[in-house]
Design an enzyme around this catalytic site. Structure first.
Site, PDB file in Angstrom:
ATOM      1  N   ASP A   1       9.631 -26.636  -1.567  1.00 17.59           N
ATOM      2  CA  ASP A   1      10.958 -27.256  -1.518  1.00 17.59           C
ATOM      3  C   ASP A   1      11.727 -27.098  -2.826  1.00 17.59           C
ATOM      4  O   ASP A   1      12.886 -27.515  -2.919  1.00 17.59           O
ATOM      5  CB  ASP A   1      10.866 -28.731  -1.105  1.00 17.59           C
ATOM      6  CG  ASP A   1       9.996 -29.568  -2.024  1.00 17.59           C
ATOM      7  OD1 ASP A   1       9.061 -29.022  -2.630  1.00 17.59           O
ATOM      8  OD2 ASP A   1      10.231 -30.796  -2.118  1.00 17.59           O
TER       9      ASP A   1
ATOM     10  N   ASP B   1       9.608 -35.141  -9.062  1.00 15.54           N
ATOM     11  CA  ASP B   1       8.239 -34.887  -8.630  1.00 15.54           C
ATOM     12  C   ASP B   1       7.244 -35.272  -9.723  1.00 15.54           C
ATOM     13  O   ASP B   1       6.541 -34.433 -10.281  1.00 15.54           O
ATOM     14  CB  ASP B   1       8.051 -33.423  -8.227  1.00 15.54           C
ATOM     15  CG  ASP B   1       8.755 -33.100  -6.919  1.00 15.54           C
ATOM     16  OD1 ASP B   1       9.971 -33.342  -6.832  1.00 15.54           O
ATOM     17  OD2 ASP B   1       8.093 -32.616  -5.994  1.00 15.54           O
TER      18      ASP B   1
ATOM     19  N   HIS C   1       6.204 -25.836  -5.766  1.00 14.29           N
ATOM     20  CA  HIS C   1       6.168 -26.273  -4.380  1.00 14.29           C
ATOM     21  C   HIS C   1       7.361 -25.674  -3.636  1.00 14.29           C
ATOM     22  O   HIS C   1       8.431 -25.467  -4.215  1.00 14.29           O
ATOM     23  CB  HIS C   1       6.179 -27.796  -4.288  1.00 14.29           C
ATOM     24  CG  HIS C   1       4.815 -28.401  -4.465  1.00 14.29           C
ATOM     25  ND1 HIS C   1       4.622 -29.731  -4.775  1.00 14.29           N
ATOM     26  CD2 HIS C   1       3.572 -27.851  -4.372  1.00 14.29           C
ATOM     27  CE1 HIS C   1       3.310 -29.969  -4.858  1.00 14.29           C
ATOM     28  NE2 HIS C   1       2.669 -28.850  -4.618  1.00 14.29           N
TER      29      HIS C   1
END
Length: 308
Positions: free
Chosen positions: A65, A208, A63
């Site tokens: 970020d 995450d 991802h």
């Protein structure tokens, strides 16, 4: 000795006073960078650490970020005259993602070597570290990491004397070398004079993910367990489940479940909506007392515990 620094503790988007989640480890002149979102270069400059000695980059998942700052970081390393290869570790597909990102960072003066993960657990001995990679539960393939610095047993000088091992061989045996002395017609092995391995240093990192048994197992006996605490406010459990993240309370429950417990739990990867994570820390400490709110620039030095 192992130094660590939370370069950033934010999730999703960088904030004026909170960079995106990233961790850096330093041991014996070899550095590891874990995740590299937008602004990681600035976060590193703010703490005064250099990218030149980063030998290993670990990525939890693909991802933005967590990886969008990679091209600039690699160019920064090139500008710092890095020439040694860099090992890149992450979920399967990391090579293709990196290749695409590096179209804006061409001509690097060092080689990128890839280790792509696709098993539930994988382990690698790289430099002074043992890196244990374990799959977690997010919306895309995602891994957590444990970084261990092993510690050899004590050298038994009296045993070495008793066995007639020449003094010149002692340091070589401590380094793990097997020595054959043709004059004495003897072979000396480290296990002849080395005690059992002692407890090393361990840092476990997970972000995450929903709570998983793999994280609980990885956090066991860690000196530092760094874990996402994306949400802290009451009633945020549904949001955490929907977006495949976790609350501070859920992270604390995993730390409490791990056996032996980690020495401390440090939160990271806060939601942009959570301005003051400390507002929830007392509630979290009722689940796992050794819980602390991470912040950008937090540094810790871990050293070996003296044993009798």
């Amino acid at each position: 000795m192992l130094d660590l620094c939370l370069l950033g503790t934010g999730g999703m988007t960088p904030m004026p006073k909170r960079w995106l989640t990233s961790l850096m480890l330093r041991c014996e002149g070899s550095d590891i960078l874990v995740d590299c979102g937008e602004g990681t270069q600035i976060a590193m400059k703010e703490v005064g650490w250099s990218p030149k000695s980063i030998d290993i980059m670990c990525f939890t998942h693909m991802h933005g970020d967590h990886i969008s700052g990679l091209p600039g970081m690699l160019l920064n390393m090139a500008n710092a005259d890095r020439t040694d290869p860099v090992i890149m570790i992450g979920p399967k597909g990391l090579y293709n993602v990196t290749k695409s990102l590096c179209c804006i960072a061409p001509g690097l003066p060092f080689e990128l070597r890839f280790i792509e993960l696709d098993q539930a657990t994988e382990e690698y001995k790289l430099g002074p570290y043992v890196i244990s990679c374990y799959k977690v539960s997010h919306s895309v393939p995602c891994y957590g990491y444990s970084f261990t610095v092993p510690r050899k047993g004590r050298f038994d000088a009296e045993k070495a004397k008793e066995l007639g091992i020449p003094l010149a061989y002692w340091s070589r045996l401590q380094k793990g070398e097997v020595i054959t002395d043709m004059d004495l017609k003897k072979t000396f092995r480290p296990e002849m004079v080395m005690g059992p391995d002692r407890k090393g240093l361990k840092v476990t990192y997970a972000t995450d993910s929903r709570p998983t048994d793999s994280i609980v197992r990885a956090a066991a006996d860690a000196d530092v367990f760094i874990c996402e605490g994306m949400y802290g406010e009451p009633g945020s459990e549904g949001k955490a489940r929907e977006y495949r993240h976790m609350t501070m309370q859920e992270a604390a429950a995993m730390a409490a479940k791990a056996e032996p417990n980690p020495k401390e739990l440090i939160f990271t990867h806060y939601s942009p909506s959570m301005i003051w994570p400390k507002d929830y820390i007392e509630d979290v400490r009722s689940i796992f007392p050794a819980s602390f709110c991470g912040k950008d620039g937090l540094m810790k030095t871990l050293d070996y515990t003296e044993e009798e």
